[in-house]
Motif scaffolding. Structure first.
Motif, PDB file in Angstrom:
ATOM      1  N   ASP A 140      24.071 -21.725   7.525  1.00 38.64           N
ATOM      2  CA  ASP A 140      23.287 -22.499   8.483  1.00 38.64           C
ATOM      3  C   ASP A 140      24.128 -22.654   9.745  1.00 38.64           C
ATOM      4  N   ALA A 141      23.903 -21.757  10.696  1.00 40.03           N
ATOM      5  CA  ALA A 141      24.701 -21.759  11.926  1.00 40.03           C
ATOM      6  C   ALA A 141      24.442 -22.997  12.769  1.00 40.03           C
ATOM      7  N   ARG A 142      23.204 -23.498  12.758  1.00 42.41           N
ATOM      8  CA  ARG A 142      22.893 -24.679  13.577  1.00 42.41           C
ATOM      9  C   ARG A 142      23.669 -25.906  13.113  1.00 42.41           C
ATOM     10  N   ALA A 143      23.723 -26.107  11.789  1.00 44.13           N
ATOM     11  CA  ALA A 143      24.446 -27.255  11.227  1.00 44.13           C
ATOM     12  C   ALA A 143      25.919 -26.923  10.983  1.00 44.13           C
ATOM     13  N   ASP A 144      26.301 -25.659  11.183  1.00 52.01           N
ATOM     14  CA  ASP A 144      27.659 -25.180  10.913  1.00 52.01           C
ATOM     15  C   ASP A 144      28.053 -25.495   9.472  1.00 52.01           C
ATOM     16  N   GLU A 145      27.195 -25.077   8.527  1.00 50.53           N
ATOM     17  CA  GLU A 145      27.437 -25.278   7.105  1.00 50.53           C
ATOM     18  C   GLU A 145      27.343 -23.927   6.400  1.00 50.53           C
ATOM     19  N   TRP A 146      28.352 -23.643   5.591  1.00 51.57           N
ATOM     20  CA  TRP A 146      28.467 -22.344   4.951  1.00 51.57           C
ATOM     21  C   TRP A 146      28.952 -22.537   3.525  1.00 51.57           C
ATOM     22  N   THR A 147      28.372 -21.818   2.581  1.00 50.80           N
ATOM     23  CA  THR A 147      28.868 -21.790   1.209  1.00 50.80           C
ATOM     24  C   THR A 147      29.495 -20.421   0.996  1.00 50.80           C
ATOM     25  N   ILE A 148      30.786 -20.441   0.678  1.00 55.58           N
ATOM     26  CA  ILE A 148      31.555 -19.224   0.484  1.00 55.58           C
ATOM     27  C   ILE A 148      31.896 -19.091  -1.001  1.00 55.58           C
ATOM     28  N   LEU A 149      31.525 -17.975  -1.588  1.00 55.12           N
ATOM     29  CA  LEU A 149      31.848 -17.672  -2.983  1.00 55.12           C
ATOM     30  C   LEU A 149      33.074 -16.763  -2.937  1.00 55.12           C
ATOM     31  N   ASP A 150      34.234 -17.373  -3.074  1.00 59.30           N
ATOM     32  CA  ASP A 150      35.514 -16.704  -2.863  1.00 59.30           C
ATOM     33  C   ASP A 150      36.135 -16.380  -4.222  1.00 59.30           C
ATOM     34  N   PRO A 151      36.299 -15.094  -4.544  1.00 61.07           N
ATOM     35  CA  PRO A 151      36.815 -14.751  -5.866  1.00 61.07           C
ATOM     36  C   PRO A 151      38.295 -15.094  -6.063  1.00 61.07           C
ATOM     37  N   MET A 152      39.028 -15.371  -4.998  1.00 63.93           N
ATOM     38  CA  MET A 152      40.435 -15.738  -5.127  1.00 63.93           C
ATOM     39  C   MET A 152      40.627 -17.251  -5.089  1.00 63.93           C
ATOM     40  N   ASN A 153      39.982 -17.924  -4.156  1.00 60.95           N
ATOM     41  CA  ASN A 153      40.211 -19.352  -3.925  1.00 60.95           C
ATOM     42  C   ASN A 153      39.148 -20.258  -4.526  1.00 60.95           C
ATOM     43  N   GLY A 154      38.131 -19.689  -5.130  1.00 54.96           N
ATOM     44  CA  GLY A 154      37.052 -20.485  -5.690  1.00 54.96           C
ATOM     45  C   GLY A 154      35.962 -20.746  -4.664  1.00 54.96           C
ATOM     46  N   SER A 155      34.830 -21.181  -5.124  1.00 55.54           N
ATOM     47  CA  SER A 155      33.686 -21.441  -4.241  1.00 55.54           C
ATOM     48  C   SER A 155      33.966 -22.651  -3.374  1.00 55.54           C
ATOM     49  N   GLN A 156      33.527 -22.568  -2.114  1.00 53.11           N
ATOM     50  CA  GLN A 156      33.851 -23.596  -1.144  1.00 53.11           C
ATOM     51  C   GLN A 156      32.696 -23.798  -0.174  1.00 53.11           C
ATOM     52  N   GLU A 157      32.589 -25.017   0.314  1.00 53.41           N
ATOM     53  CA  GLU A 157      31.662 -25.318   1.396  1.00 53.41           C
ATOM     54  C   GLU A 157      32.526 -25.585   2.618  1.00 53.41           C
ATOM     55  N   THR A 158      32.180 -24.942   3.730  1.00 54.34           N
ATOM     56  CA  THR A 158      33.061 -24.995   4.884  1.00 54.34           C
ATOM     57  C   THR A 158      32.272 -25.079   6.181  1.00 54.34           C
ATOM     58  N   THR A 159      32.983 -25.257   7.267  1.00 54.08           N
ATOM     59  CA  THR A 159      32.440 -25.225   8.618  1.00 54.08           C
ATOM     60  C   THR A 159      33.349 -24.326   9.442  1.00 54.08           C
ATOM     61  N   GLY A 160      32.931 -24.010  10.653  1.00 54.39           N
ATOM     62  CA  GLY A 160      33.812 -23.321  11.588  1.00 54.39           C
ATOM     63  C   GLY A 160      33.869 -21.819  11.502  1.00 54.39           C
TER      64      GLY A 160
END
Length: 177
Positions: free
Chosen positions: A131-151
């Protein structure tokens, strides 16, 4: 069968995710994550099977350099995940494309880089929510684990490392169709 784990983000979307087995298997792990989230099931394949599939395409996975995005696109097609590779030169275009094209069941495999001891290191992750407008992203990262991030295009994974990496998306993305 590869046993996946579940991750539910703050938008109440549940994703299937997986931890890579070695330092250089993020690409094959992301193929498994992509398949699992397109088909909402645990894949029969494992990292070794994905690596074997990659040998049929140019620039196959190898132990020293890992994977290449166009190769992984071919692997995903072999795994019955229709997809399209695109590269975005500007941050705005990348964010906009992720916003428009990433939906539940339609994740994107993205390439990021960070610097370690003056050497650039690449890493693949799967974008499950954008969601670029709200700057919200869910990243499914196989090394660091799943994360919710901005930026995005910068990604600051939460890790146990004393000096966690700052990853920057390069603009190279595989969109599930």
């Amino acid at each position: 069968m590869t046993a996946m784990t579940s991750f539910t983000d703050k938008h109440n979307r549940t994703y299937k995710t997986y931890r890579q087995k070695t330092q250089v298997t993020c690409g094959p792990a992301c193929c498994l994550i992509m398949w699992a989230n397109v088909y909402h099931a645990d894949p029969i394949a494992d990292e070794g099977g994905v690596i074997a599939l990659s040998q049929a395409y140019p620039k196959p996975w190898n132990h020293s350099t890992g994977a290449e995005i166009n190769n992984l696109s071919g692997v995903l097609r072999s795994m019955a995940v229709p997809n399209q590779v695109e590269t975005f030169a500007s941050t705005g275009d990348l964010r906009s494309a992720l916003h428009r094209r990433v939906h539940f069941g339609k994740p994107a495999l993205a390439f990021a880089e960070w610097e370690v001891d003056a050497t650039v290191v690449g890493h693949f992750v799967v974008v499950g929510y954008a969601d670029a407008r709200a700057d919200e992203w869910t990243i499914l990262d196989p090394m660091n684990g799943s994360q919710e991030t901005t930026g995005i295009p910068a990604y600051y994974p939460v890790t146990d490392d004393a000096d966690p990496p700052v990853l920057r998306f390069t603009g190279a993305v595989v969109f599930a169709l």
